[in-house]
Design an enzyme around this catalytic site. Structure first.
Site, short mmCIF file in Angstrom:
data_model
loop_
_atom_site.label_atom_id
_atom_site.label_comp_id
_atom_site.label_asym_id
_atom_site.label_seq_id
_atom_site.Cartn_x
_atom_site.Cartn_y
_atom_site.Cartn_z
N ASP A 1 2.90 -33.92 15.21
CA ASP A 1 4.03 -34.27 16.06
C ASP A 1 3.88 -33.56 17.39
OD1 ASP A 1 4.89 -31.65 15.75
OD2 ASP A 1 6.91 -32.16 15.07
N ASP B 1 9.46 -30.59 5.92
CA ASP B 1 8.58 -29.47 6.26
C ASP B 1 9.44 -28.24 6.47
OD1 ASP B 1 8.86 -28.88 9.43
OD2 ASP B 1 9.21 -30.99 8.98
N CYS C 1 4.84 -11.48 -10.89
CA CYS C 1 4.40 -12.72 -10.25
C CYS C 1 3.00 -13.11 -10.70
CB CYS C 1 4.44 -12.57 -8.72
SG CYS C 1 3.89 -14.10 -7.91
N CYS D 1 1.07 -15.30 -9.10
CA CYS D 1 0.24 -15.87 -8.04
C CYS D 1 -1.01 -15.02 -7.83
CB CYS D 1 1.03 -16.05 -6.75
SG CYS D 1 1.03 -14.67 -5.62
N CYS E 1 -0.60 -11.63 -5.94
CA CYS E 1 0.06 -10.56 -6.70
C CYS E 1 -0.75 -10.15 -7.93
CB CYS E 1 1.47 -10.97 -7.11
SG CYS E 1 2.54 -11.31 -5.70
#
Ligand SMILES: [Zn+2]
Length: 702
Positions: free
Chosen positions: A368, A523, A646, A648, A651
């Site tokens: 954009d 977004d 966590c 992820c 982590c």
């Protein structure tokens, strides 16, 4: 607690101490240069805001404040005033007379002007550290707060409001008492309705000066205040107020953002509307690109970059393999204004062989223009052919037409119509040239507007122009409830193949309603950027609960705080020792080698010195408030150890897992942002999965 720290939020009044004929007007407040000159010409009338206003509410209120101060000390209570000219200001700010009030504005003007003055953001910041907060605002002034803001369960809010205002009240996690006031209550207290809020505040102050620990009991149990006022010789009409317990508020908070305005019933009624005709299309999350990169080989223990690392060449994005195996977003949004920020960036993208290769991202990429970047210019600085070529040449999957935002001061009548028409004209030119010249990316048409009806009209026109992908712009800072109102109108014009994007809106709690009303993509950079922009809730977790990372800034990186400490006599070596001990404390605590209290003590020893000086001076009260607040936040963090839970990859990595919970430099803070994005995307996926289960079970039962 001896006496809770009190904050009073009140509004400006039309009646002022000085009434020159050439008072400032709203136009003066829109232009800094002009404001400076006009202020100078009125300088003989300048005085602190606390003394400027002479309306009844303000006078009674200040009498109450004087009573509290003479009893509990000057520090016990602060007053902040919402001025329709200056925004949220302290009572000692010098101002000159002006003639601007929210009371004469239409609702959309109230919101846009309130946004321009940043009242929501300032209110959010100002309430931190106060225990008991009284809010004395009329309907329009109350709306400018755009509640809820982030609050703490150890805070108590008392709102004095009219019946029609109660929908705008939401104290978040804090305790809440709302006293609804009417003409009847005014006559009971034998005073005019305009002065009633101030009158009641003065009454409370008088009682507090007589009855020991009264403020404390109001703080702990706000209903005490209701009883107190009912016991007065001229009690308020019943029912006096509405009180919500913290628990029921929390329950509501989990479901959606702005429960206070939409009741649960109203929210359900959205889901009872016919579902959008495009419901079969999948929903996607895009993350805006803003060079969010880290050094993959950063040495946290030594605080050193990888050998010979060059940031622009070597640093990597969250979706690259060394960080996360799979990206935590479906697509990336790249704004031209961001690309143009660095001279060489466009060349770099072309040299890499297009945007996908440059970003090393295999998913879809939307381009954009980045309308926020040119919001102040009368027209966007681009033309349609140039933008079509740019999207095509760099290999975007989606390209957004050139729009112009209708928000804040640019939503005034006159300007808004121009921008509205310009946005639609651009969209028309964009799609016709797209078709004529055979561009291959998917075109997206933007709808801007200032009301549900204007947005709906724009969407209708875009559908007629044969856009299959439409984006709603200008709602990034709009309350969820108003976005829902817009969508309710907009979604009636969608076709089964229309995709609908919301620019800058990533609100996990509102997803079911957005989805129901036809939104297929959005977004948001908010989970990422909150990692360093949110002072309190910057480490997110799957439960929705967020924690505050511990602040251990670099002594060697000379921030304003460190400079102040050095200039006020602290030795660099002493500070460095405190810094290193704090780092060691959190790491050793993570390993289970030291106790919570021991770790907390070392963290606070450095942290408590870090109150930001204002005009070169650290306010001792602010410093004490910081210590109190951070003690509580860090204790909570250390007790729960969320980084150990966590799953992820960041982590889970033993080299950096505890490091992301430290607020310190790009490599820790941005990784914490990556973690937040992981959490956000995971919650988004859970929502989509749950939705699929629901659809499956409906199918089974029919
Ligand atoms: Zn994580």
């Amino acid at each position: 607690m001896s006496c809770p720290r009190i904050l009073i939020i009140t509004s400006c009044t039309g009646k002022k101490h000085h009434n020159p004929t050439n008072q400032l007007t709203i136009e003066d407040f829109k232009d800094t240069q002009r404001l400076r000159e006009r202020t100078e010409s009125l300088s003989e009338f300048s005085c602190p805001s606390g003394q400027m206003y002479t309306g009844l509410q303000h006078l009674r209120l200040m009498e109450g404040v004087d009573i509290l101060r003479s009893h509990f000390g000057k520090e016990a209570v602060d007053v902040k005033i919402i001025s329709a000219g200056y925004g949220l200001i302290p009572e000692d700010k010098a101002i000159v007379p002006y003639s601007v009030t929210f009371n004469s504005m239409k609702n959309d003007e109230v919101y846009s002007w309130g946004d321009y003055l940043r009242i929501h953001e300032d209110f959010q910041q100002e309430i931190v550290g106060y225990d008991l907060i009284f809010v004395l605002l009329g309907d329009k002034y109350l709306r400018t707060l755009k509640l809820p803001v982030k609050t703490h369960s150890h805070q108590t809010f008392i709102f004095f409001a009219s019946n029609k205002s109660i929908n705008y009240i939401d104290s978040g996690n804090a305790k809440l008492l709302t006293l609804t006031l009417s003409n009847k209550s005014a006559s009971r207290f034998s005073c005019a309705l305009v002065g009633l809020k101030g009158h009641l505040l003065k009454l409370i102050a008088t009682e507090a000066s007589r009855v020991p620990h009264l403020l404390e009991s109001i703080y702990n149990n706000p209903e005490t205040l209701e009883e107190l006022l009912n016991k007065q010789p001229n009690p308020l009409e019943l029912p006096l107020g509405i009180s919500f317990s913290t628990e029921s508020k929390l329950h509501l908070q989990n479901k959606s953002h702005r429960k206070s305005k939409y009741t649960e019933e109203e929210l359900c009624s959205i889901l009872k509307l016919p579902v959008a005709v495009n419901q079969h299309l999948k929903m996607q999350y895009f993350i805006p690109e803003w060079d969010d990169k880290v050094d993959a080989g950063y040495d946290f223990l030594q605080d050193k970059f990888s050998p010979n690392r060059k940031a622009c060449k070597d640093d990597i994005y969250a979706h690259e393999e060394k960080i996360y195996e799979k990206p935590n977003y479906d697509g990336i949004l790249v704004s031209k204004i961001v690309v143009d920020k660095r001279k060489s960036k466009r060349n770099d993208i072309e040299a890499a062989g297009g945007i996908q290769k440059y970003l090393k991202f295999s998913g879809e990429i939307m381009g954009d223009c980045g309308a926020f970047g040119y919001i102040k210019q009368p027209e966007p600085p681009y033309n349609t052919i140039e933008i079509l070529d740019y999207y095509q040449r760099l290999g975007f999957h989606y390209g957004v037409s050139i729009d112009h935002l209708i928000v804040g001061p640019f939503a005034q009548p006159g300007i808004r119509e121009e921008r509205y028409d310009l946005t639609l004209r651009n969209a028309e030119e964009f799609i016709s040239k797209h078709q004529k010249f055979g561009y291959t990316f998917t075109p997206i048409g933007v709808a801007q507007g200032w009301s549900p009806e204007t947005y709906a009209e724009a969407v209708k026109k875009l559908v007629e122009m044969e856009y299959d992908y439409i984006a709603i712009g200008g709602v990034a800072r709009t309350p969820t409830i108003e976005i829902l109102e817009i969508l309710k109108e907009v979604y009636q014009h969608l076709t089964p193949k229309t995709r609908l994007h919301l620019f800058g809106v990533g609100r996990i709690d509102a997803l079911p309603y957005f989805r129901h009303l036809g939104v297929t993509s959005f977004d948001s950079a908010s989970p990422l950027r909150k990692a360093w922009f949110d002072a309190v809730e910057n480490y997110h977790t799957l439960s929705g609960k967020a924690y505050a990372a511990v602040r251990i800034p670099f002594v060697d990186k000379q921030s304003q705080r460190i400079k102040h400490l050095l200039s006020s006599g602290y030795e660099r070596e002493t500070l460095k020792q405190l810094e290193q001990e704090a780092l060691k404390a959190i790491r050793e605590y993570d390993k289970g080698n030291i106790s919570l209290d021991e770790s907390l003590k070392k963290l606070l020893a450095y942290d408590e010195l870090l109150e930001l000086p204002r005009d070169g001076i650290v306010n001792p009260t602010a410093k004490a408030r910081r210590l109190r607040q951070h003690t509580q936040l860090y204790r909570e963090l250390l007790e729960v150890k969320p980084w150990q839970e966590c799953e992820c990859k960041i982590c889970q990595n033993p080299d950096c897992r505890v490091e992301t919970i430290i607020f310190r430099g790009n490599d820790r803070n941005r990784r914490r942002g990556f973690h937040n994005t992981y959490v956000f995307y995971k919650r988004f996926q859970e929502f989509l999965n749950a939705e699929n289960c629901n659809i499956d079970s409906t199918k089974e039962s029919t």
